[in-house]
Design an enzyme around this catalytic site. Structure first.
Site, PDB file in Angstrom:
ATOM      1  N   THR A  27       0.808  -1.219   0.000  1.00 51.32           N
ATOM      2  CA  THR A  27       0.000   0.000   0.000  1.00 51.32           C
ATOM      3  C   THR A  27       0.850   1.283   0.000  1.00 51.32           C
ATOM      4  OG1 THR A  27      -1.586  -1.243   1.320  1.00 51.32           O
ATOM      5  CG2 THR A  27      -1.887   1.139   1.260  1.00 51.32           C
ATOM      6  N   GLU A  28       0.335   2.302  -0.687  1.00 51.85           N
ATOM      7  CA  GLU A  28       0.952   3.635  -0.629  1.00 51.85           C
ATOM      8  C   GLU A  28      -0.133   4.652  -0.288  1.00 51.85           C
ATOM      9  OE1 GLU A  28       3.015   4.310  -4.318  1.00 51.85           O
ATOM     10  OE2 GLU A  28       4.238   2.505  -4.055  1.00 51.85           O
TER      11      GLU A  28
ATOM     12  N   ASN B  26      -1.505   7.059  -1.831  1.00 53.24           N
ATOM     13  CA  ASN B  26      -2.559   7.308  -2.824  1.00 53.24           C
ATOM     14  C   ASN B  26      -3.065   6.048  -3.517  1.00 53.24           C
ATOM     15  OD1 ASN B  26      -2.594  10.134  -2.453  1.00 53.24           O
ATOM     16  ND2 ASN B  26      -0.646  10.217  -3.547  1.00 53.24           N
TER      17      ASN B  26
ATOM     18  N   GLY C 213      -4.358   2.399  -2.372  1.00 49.32           N
ATOM     19  CA  GLY C 213      -4.705   1.327  -1.431  1.00 49.32           C
ATOM     20  C   GLY C 213      -5.344   0.191  -2.201  1.00 49.32           C
TER      21      GLY C 213
ATOM     22  N   ILE D  36       2.098   0.216   6.905  1.00 50.84           N
ATOM     23  CA  ILE D  36       2.786  -1.073   6.907  1.00 50.84           C
ATOM     24  C   ILE D  36       2.938  -1.621   8.333  1.00 50.84           C
ATOM     25  CG2 ILE D  36       4.834  -2.346   6.111  1.00 50.84           C
ATOM     26  CD1 ILE D  36       2.967  -0.945   3.895  1.00 50.84           C
TER      27      ILE D  36
ATOM     28  N   GLU E 135      -6.043  -5.782   4.096  1.00 51.59           N
ATOM     29  CA  GLU E 135      -5.925  -6.874   3.100  1.00 51.59           C
ATOM     30  C   GLU E 135      -7.108  -6.895   2.130  1.00 51.59           C
ATOM     31  OE1 GLU E 135      -4.062 -10.510   4.060  1.00 51.59           O
ATOM     32  OE2 GLU E 135      -3.170  -9.727   5.875  1.00 51.59           O
TER      33      GLU E 135
ATOM     34  N   THR F  97     -10.635  -4.173   1.289  1.00 53.51           N
ATOM     35  CA  THR F  97     -11.872  -3.784   1.978  1.00 53.51           C
ATOM     36  C   THR F  97     -13.011  -4.748   1.601  1.00 53.51           C
ATOM     37  OG1 THR F  97     -12.532  -2.400   0.123  1.00 53.51           O
ATOM     38  CG2 THR F  97     -11.221  -1.333   1.852  1.00 53.51           C
ATOM     39  N   SER F  98     -14.126  -4.644   2.331  1.00 54.21           N
ATOM     40  CA  SER F  98     -15.299  -5.475   2.002  1.00 54.21           C
ATOM     41  C   SER F  98     -15.742  -5.231   0.563  1.00 54.21           C
ATOM     42  CB  SER F  98     -16.460  -5.152   2.946  1.00 54.21           C
ATOM     43  OG  SER F  98     -16.184  -5.662   4.224  1.00 54.21           O
ATOM     44  N   GLU F  99     -15.660  -3.972   0.129  1.00 48.31           N
ATOM     45  CA  GLU F  99     -16.079  -3.647  -1.243  1.00 48.31           C
ATOM     46  C   GLU F  99     -15.184  -4.370  -2.251  1.00 48.31           C
ATOM     47  OE1 GLU F  99     -15.589  -1.438   1.196  1.00 48.31           O
ATOM     48  OE2 GLU F  99     -17.624  -0.702   1.537  1.00 48.31           O
TER      49      GLU F  99
HETATM   50  C1  LIG Z   1      -4.023  -1.301  10.700  1.00 48.70           C
HETATM   51  C2  LIG Z   1      -3.682  -1.454   9.252  1.00 48.70           C
HETATM   52  C3  LIG Z   1      -2.642  -2.307   8.889  1.00 48.70           C
HETATM   53  C4  LIG Z   1      -2.291  -2.440   7.535  1.00 48.70           C
HETATM   54  N1  LIG Z   1      -1.194  -3.215   7.215  1.00 48.70           N
HETATM   55  C5  LIG Z   1      -0.753  -3.234   5.913  1.00 48.70           C
HETATM   56  C6  LIG Z   1       0.460  -3.919   5.573  1.00 48.70           C
HETATM   57  O1  LIG Z   1       1.113  -4.548   6.425  1.00 48.70           O
HETATM   58  N2  LIG Z   1       0.891  -3.854   4.291  1.00 48.70           N
HETATM   59  C7  LIG Z   1       0.202  -3.188   3.302  1.00 48.70           C
HETATM   60  O2  LIG Z   1       0.655  -3.177   2.173  1.00 48.70           O
HETATM   61  N3  LIG Z   1      -0.950  -2.516   3.605  1.00 48.70           N
HETATM   62  C8  LIG Z   1      -1.440  -2.529   4.881  1.00 48.70           C
HETATM   63  N4  LIG Z   1      -2.601  -1.840   5.209  1.00 48.70           N
HETATM   64  C9  LIG Z   1      -3.301  -1.104   4.142  1.00 48.70           C
HETATM   65  C10 LIG Z   1      -4.649  -1.696   3.773  1.00 48.70           C
HETATM   66  O3  LIG Z   1      -4.484  -2.894   3.070  1.00 48.70           O
HETATM   67  C11 LIG Z   1      -5.416  -0.622   3.000  1.00 48.70           C
HETATM   68  O4  LIG Z   1      -5.796   0.370   3.942  1.00 48.70           O
HETATM   69  C12 LIG Z   1      -6.626  -1.161   2.289  1.00 48.70           C
HETATM   70  O5  LIG Z   1      -6.228  -1.988   1.230  1.00 48.70           O
HETATM   71  C13 LIG Z   1      -7.553  -0.052   1.753  1.00 48.70           C
HETATM   72  O6  LIG Z   1      -6.840   0.908   1.052  1.00 48.70           O
HETATM   73  P1  LIG Z   1      -7.059   2.463   1.393  1.00 48.70           P
HETATM   74  O7  LIG Z   1      -6.940   2.602   2.862  1.00 48.70           O
HETATM   75  O8  LIG Z   1      -6.127   3.258   0.556  1.00 48.70           O
HETATM   76  O9  LIG Z   1      -8.542   2.750   0.978  1.00 48.70           O
HETATM   77  P2  LIG Z   1      -9.080   3.174  -0.474  1.00 48.70           P
HETATM   78  O10 LIG Z   1      -8.604   2.201  -1.479  1.00 48.70           O
HETATM   79  O11 LIG Z   1      -8.798   4.607  -0.707  1.00 48.70           O
HETATM   80  O12 LIG Z   1     -10.641   2.975  -0.276  1.00 48.70           O
HETATM   81  C14 LIG Z   1     -11.499   3.954   0.301  1.00 48.70           C
HETATM   82  C15 LIG Z   1     -12.933   3.445   0.162  1.00 48.70           C
HETATM   83  O13 LIG Z   1     -13.282   3.330  -1.227  1.00 48.70           O
HETATM   84  C16 LIG Z   1     -13.686   2.012  -1.518  1.00 48.70           C
HETATM   85  N5  LIG Z   1     -13.256   1.638  -2.866  1.00 48.70           N
HETATM   86  C17 LIG Z   1     -12.032   1.797  -3.432  1.00 48.70           C
HETATM   87  N6  LIG Z   1     -12.029   1.314  -4.676  1.00 48.70           N
HETATM   88  C18 LIG Z   1     -13.259   0.836  -4.920  1.00 48.70           C
HETATM   89  C19 LIG Z   1     -13.879   0.210  -6.033  1.00 48.70           C
HETATM   90  N7  LIG Z   1     -13.219  -0.037  -7.173  1.00 48.70           N
HETATM   91  N8  LIG Z   1     -15.174  -0.145  -5.928  1.00 48.70           N
HETATM   92  C20 LIG Z   1     -15.874   0.081  -4.791  1.00 48.70           C
HETATM   93  N9  LIG Z   1     -15.339   0.674  -3.697  1.00 48.70           N
HETATM   94  C21 LIG Z   1     -14.045   1.050  -3.766  1.00 48.70           C
HETATM   95  C22 LIG Z   1     -13.025   1.151  -0.455  1.00 48.70           C
HETATM   96  O14 LIG Z   1     -13.702  -0.093  -0.295  1.00 48.70           O
HETATM   97  C23 LIG Z   1     -13.133   2.051   0.755  1.00 48.70           C
HETATM   98  O15 LIG Z   1     -14.417   1.939   1.315  1.00 48.70           O
HETATM   99  C24 LIG Z   1      -3.003  -1.732   6.539  1.00 48.70           C
HETATM  100  C25 LIG Z   1      -4.074  -0.903   6.912  1.00 48.70           C
HETATM  101  C26 LIG Z   1      -4.402  -0.749   8.239  1.00 48.70           C
HETATM  102  C27 LIG Z   1      -5.533   0.179   8.601  1.00 48.70           C
END
Ligand SMILES: Cc1cc2nc3c(=O)[nH]c(=O)nc-3n(C[C@H](O)[C@H](O)[C@H](O)COP(=O)(O)OP(=O)(O)OC[C@H]3O[C@@H](n4cnc5c(N)ncnc54)[C@H](O)[C@@H]3O)c2cc1C
Length: 380
Positions: free
Chosen positions: A127-128, A130, A132, A158, A364, A366-368
């Site tokens: 993840t970065e 911008n 996710g 991370i 890992e 989101t539900s979506e």
């Molecule tokens: C405590 C914690 C530990 C974590 N550990 C790790 C780790 O070890 N390594 C790592 O790489 N990452 C890690 N993460 C990152 C995590 O995997 C991401 O936060 C997650 O994948 C969601 O990405 P985002 O936060 O950028 O949300 P976004 O992708 O910006 O999503 C925001 C909202 O939009 C929705 N959305 C986005 N795209 C779509 C779509 N196409 N259709 C419908 N809805 C959509 C999402 O479901 C969400 O509701 C961690 C996160 C947390 C909070």
């Protein structure tokens, strides 16, 4: 045919972890939660129990168990403290799991024994800031320079971003949006140009460390590439197929903890001259919580069983993760309601289950995103 009864290893892990949690986790968990302390020493102890390399074969220093034992271990930890369960899951499935599945013999011999023993803790950076859900648009680049790759960019969110001795990092080696344009690297802490950044201040899972990884002209020898150049994104998706089973297991743990606390409280708490468990409004909540829990457990065991048999689990692990994570948010929300005002305080464990549970519908994928994976399969 799926086998539902627990095997001897699962029983052994459950008993062992009950004692372990009473001794090493329960007495301190609220203190860690409050101060956002990552208790590194707990993971050294879990390593001694063989739980930092649950799926790692014995020849690389692991326990050589399968996914059923793995689910039991995470559920048992999650029932007591979600943060410890999350960190244990991220270490096993993501960093260690990636090296196990895609590392060459030399890389496996070098890293797996240290990770499986708990001497080292691992991080995994996809993840970065911008990118996710939309990980393919990542900006972190690895530019080839002779026998080296030069990494520049930042990874966010991370787990073990500060404490991890080693990280598997996904970086761009090709064109933007090319699924063959991303490569996985193993990077050791102390490599010049590799730094930890900001630690997140979180709602829940506060004892699981979440931080940035920063790469500033970090030179990594080509021997640190996992598998083939350009295969990183496909590898990451396969790693997440297994990882999502572990988040489903973590959700089961949180759900189970919330249900057990609620049953106890509903029997003890009296209002209108009787235990609140006598009110159908309360007992029906418990019935709903338990039914959804068991449905989530079946989906998780199904995914674990398929994974053990080496079958493709993308859809089953997405369903398990989606359903179990929503179940634990539901169960911990109802648990607070059953506890009334007391549930809203730190005197009872349910407010922590409630805060921790929400991560399960986000991390890992989101539900979506799980629904996208399931729907895509249905419609293809
Ligand atoms: C405590 C914690 C530990 C974590 N550990 C790790 C780790 O070890 N390594 C790592 O790489 N990452 C890690 N993460 C990152 C995590 O995997 C991401 O936060 C997650 O994948 C969601 O990405 P985002 O936060 O950028 O949300 P976004 O992708 O910006 O999503 C925001 C909202 O939009 C929705 N959305 C986005 N795209 C779509 C779509 N196409 N259709 C419908 N809805 C959509 C999402 O479901 C969400 O509701 C961690 C996160 C947390 C909070």
């Amino acid at each position: 045919m799926m086998e539902f009864s627990e095997n001897e290893n699962q029983k052994m892990i459950r008993d062992m972890l009950r004692d372990f949690c009473d001794k090493h986790i329960r007495p301190k968990l609220m203190e860690w939660d409050e101060s956002q302390t990552f208790p590194r020493e707990v993971f050294t102890e879990l390593g001694k129990l063989g739980l930092m390399g649950v799926l790692v074969p014995e020849e690389y220093g692991g326990s050589g168990f399968g996914y059923l034992e793995y689910v039991t271990a995470i559920t048992e930890l999650g029932k007591v403290c979600g943060s410890i369960g999350l960190s244990m899951a991220a270490h096993n499935s993501l960093c260690t799991g990636h090296i196990l599945q895609f590392g060459n013999e030399e890389q496996k011999r070098k890293y797996l024994p240290k990770l499986a023993s708990g001497e080292w803790i691992g991080a995994w950076g996809l993840t970065e800031a911008n990118t996710g859900s939309d990980a393919m648009r990542m900006k972190c680049v690895a530019q080839q320079d002779g026998d080296y790759y030069v990494l520049n960019g930042t990874k966010n969110w991370i787990t073990h971003g500060i404490s991890g001795e080693v990280a598997v990092v996904l970086a761009r080696t090709g064109e933007l949006l090319d699924s063959r344009g991303i490569t996985a690297f193993v990077v050791e802490r102390g490599t010049p140009g590799f730094m930890a950044g900001k630690k997140e201040n979180k709602l829940g899972m506060r004892a699981s460390e979440t931080a940035e990884l920063i790469f500033d002209n970090c030179r990594i020898h080509k021997s640190q590439v996992l598998g083939n150049v350009g295969d990183g994104f496909i590898q990451a998706m396969k790693v997440l197929d297994g990882g999502r089973i572990s988040i489903a297991a973590l959700s089961l743990g949180i759900g189970k903890g919330a249900i057990e606390a609620s049953i106890k409280y509903a029997k003890e708490r009296h209002q209108f001259g009787q235990p609140i468990a006598n009110f159908q409004a309360i007992s029906f909540k418990l019935a709903d919580m338990k039914t959804r829990y068991e449905a989530a457990e079946l989906l998780t065991l199904q995914a674990a069983d398929l994974k053990n048999r080496g079958e493709k689990v993308t859809v089953q692990s997405a369903m398990a993760k989606y359903y179990a994570s929503e179940m634990c948010v539901y169960a911990s929300t109802e648990a607070i309601q059953i506890h009334g005002g007391y549930g809203y305080t730190k005197d009872f464990p349910v407010e922590k289950f409630y805060r921790d549970s929400k991560l399960c519908t986000i991390g890992e994928g989101t539900s979506e995103i799980q629904k996208l994976v399931i729907a895509k399969n249905l419609l293809s």
